[in-house]
Design a protein around this motif. Structure first.
Motif, PDB file in Angstrom:
ATOM      1  N   ALA A  32       0.888  -1.101  -0.046  1.00  0.00           N
ATOM      2  CA  ALA A  32      -0.115   0.003  -0.012  1.00  0.00           C
ATOM      3  C   ALA A  32       1.034   1.376  -0.027  1.00  0.00           C
ATOM      4  O   ALA A  32       0.735   2.371  -0.711  1.00  0.00           O
ATOM      5  CB  ALA A  32      -0.972  -0.026   1.042  1.00  0.00           C
ATOM      6  N   ALA A  33       1.926   1.253   0.635  1.00  0.00           N
ATOM      7  CA  ALA A  33       2.798   2.451   0.714  1.00  0.00           C
ATOM      8  C   ALA A  33       3.399   2.668  -0.796  1.00  0.00           C
ATOM      9  O   ALA A  33       3.706   3.733  -0.809  1.00  0.00           O
ATOM     10  CB  ALA A  33       4.067   2.051   1.805  1.00  0.00           C
ATOM     11  N   LEU A  34       3.595   1.469  -1.228  1.00  0.00           N
ATOM     12  CA  LEU A  34       4.701   1.657  -2.635  1.00  0.00           C
ATOM     13  C   LEU A  34       3.734   2.392  -3.601  1.00  0.00           C
ATOM     14  O   LEU A  34       4.267   3.195  -4.402  1.00  0.00           O
ATOM     15  CB  LEU A  34       5.075   0.186  -2.932  1.00  0.00           C
ATOM     16  N   VAL A  35       2.557   2.115  -3.637  1.00  0.00           N
ATOM     17  CA  VAL A  35       1.533   2.964  -4.486  1.00  0.00           C
ATOM     18  C   VAL A  35       1.169   4.186  -4.139  1.00  0.00           C
ATOM     19  O   VAL A  35       0.234   4.893  -4.799  1.00  0.00           O
ATOM     20  CB  VAL A  35       0.534   1.953  -4.966  1.00  0.00           C
ATOM     21  N   GLN A  36       1.549   4.571  -2.818  1.00  0.00           N
ATOM     22  CA  GLN A  36       1.139   6.073  -2.698  1.00  0.00           C
ATOM     23  C   GLN A  36       2.550   6.727  -2.451  1.00  0.00           C
ATOM     24  O   GLN A  36       2.980   7.269  -1.220  1.00  0.00           O
ATOM     25  CB  GLN A  36       0.655   6.162  -1.292  1.00  0.00           C
ATOM     26  N   GLY A  45      16.594   9.688   1.276  1.00  0.00           N
ATOM     27  CA  GLY A  45      17.034   8.644   2.517  1.00  0.00           C
ATOM     28  C   GLY A  45      17.370   9.453   3.663  1.00  0.00           C
ATOM     29  O   GLY A  45      17.769   8.897   4.644  1.00  0.00           O
ATOM     30  N   TRP A  46      17.184  10.992   3.760  1.00  0.00           N
ATOM     31  CA  TRP A  46      17.659  11.785   4.938  1.00  0.00           C
ATOM     32  C   TRP A  46      16.701  11.692   5.781  1.00  0.00           C
ATOM     33  O   TRP A  46      16.854  11.801   7.084  1.00  0.00           O
ATOM     34  CB  TRP A  46      18.136  13.126   4.350  1.00  0.00           C
ATOM     35  N   ASP A  47      15.310  11.448   5.309  1.00  0.00           N
ATOM     36  CA  ASP A  47      14.288  11.482   6.215  1.00  0.00           C
ATOM     37  C   ASP A  47      13.478  10.200   6.211  1.00  0.00           C
ATOM     38  O   ASP A  47      13.413   9.573   5.064  1.00  0.00           O
ATOM     39  CB  ASP A  47      13.112  12.700   5.909  1.00  0.00           C
ATOM     40  N   ALA A  48      12.531   9.938   7.456  1.00  0.00           N
ATOM     41  CA  ALA A  48      11.845   8.626   7.488  1.00  0.00           C
ATOM     42  C   ALA A  48      10.397   9.172   7.734  1.00  0.00           C
ATOM     43  O   ALA A  48      10.227  10.133   8.318  1.00  0.00           O
ATOM     44  CB  ALA A  48      12.602   7.711   8.140  1.00  0.00           C
ATOM     45  N   THR A  49       9.822   8.241   7.590  1.00  0.00           N
ATOM     46  CA  THR A  49       7.958   8.379   8.054  1.00  0.00           C
ATOM     47  C   THR A  49       7.547   7.207   8.458  1.00  0.00           C
ATOM     48  O   THR A  49       8.229   6.028   7.862  1.00  0.00           O
ATOM     49  CB  THR A  49       7.443   9.014   6.992  1.00  0.00           C
ATOM     50  N   THR A  50       6.587   7.018   9.487  1.00  0.00           N
ATOM     51  CA  THR A  50       5.882   5.955   9.782  1.00  0.00           C
ATOM     52  C   THR A  50       4.503   5.771   9.140  1.00  0.00           C
ATOM     53  O   THR A  50       3.669   6.921   9.195  1.00  0.00           O
ATOM     54  CB  THR A  50       5.769   5.753  11.103  1.00  0.00           C
ATOM     55  N   LEU A  51       4.131   4.660   8.399  1.00  0.00           N
ATOM     56  CA  LEU A  51       2.848   4.702   7.933  1.00  0.00           C
ATOM     57  C   LEU A  51       2.340   3.104   8.448  1.00  0.00           C
ATOM     58  O   LEU A  51       2.768   2.401   8.812  1.00  0.00           O
ATOM     59  CB  LEU A  51       3.197   4.227   6.255  1.00  0.00           C
ATOM     60  N   TYR A  52       1.087   3.542   8.922  1.00  0.00           N
ATOM     61  CA  TYR A  52       0.281   2.261   9.313  1.00  0.00           C
ATOM     62  C   TYR A  52      -0.811   1.488   8.378  1.00  0.00           C
ATOM     63  O   TYR A  52      -1.501   2.274   7.594  1.00  0.00           O
ATOM     64  CB  TYR A  52      -0.531   3.124  10.512  1.00  0.00           C
ATOM     65  N   GLY A  53      -0.556   0.285   9.021  1.00  0.00           N
ATOM     66  CA  GLY A  53      -1.808  -0.547   8.003  1.00  0.00           C
ATOM     67  C   GLY A  53      -2.927  -0.953   8.924  1.00  0.00           C
ATOM     68  O   GLY A  53      -2.791  -0.392  10.240  1.00  0.00           O
TER      69      GLY A  53
END
Length: 76
Positions: A32-36, A45-53
């Motif tokens: 799901a993350a890949l298509v968004q 790659g300097w920042d990160a984020t958390t995505l929830y399923g």
């Protein structure tokens, strides 16, 4: 357009310890993350984020052609 997904060692180890159902949930969250791409952090790659399923979460870094999954977890 194709995208890549790289799993860090930490994410691979975590996925390996999950039940089949939990693994399925994490993989669906990654898909799901890949298509968004609009939900990705700034590429590079300097920042990160958390995505929830539904029952899991992933922390990702983004690149122009895809994401690196840095960490995963399940809410179970």
């Amino acid at each position: 357009m194709t995208y890549r997904v790289d799993l860090s060692i930490r994410a691979e180890d975590t996925i390996g310890r999950l039940s089949h159902e939990q693994q399925q949930d994490v993989m669906e969250t990654i898909a799901a993350a890949l298509v968004q791409p609009e939900a990705w952090p700034a590429p590079g790659g300097w920042d990160a984020t958390t995505l929830y399923g539904p029952s899991s979460w992933i922390t990702i870094a983004a690149y122009l052609d895809g994401i690196d999954v840095l960490d995963v977890g399940c809410l179970w």
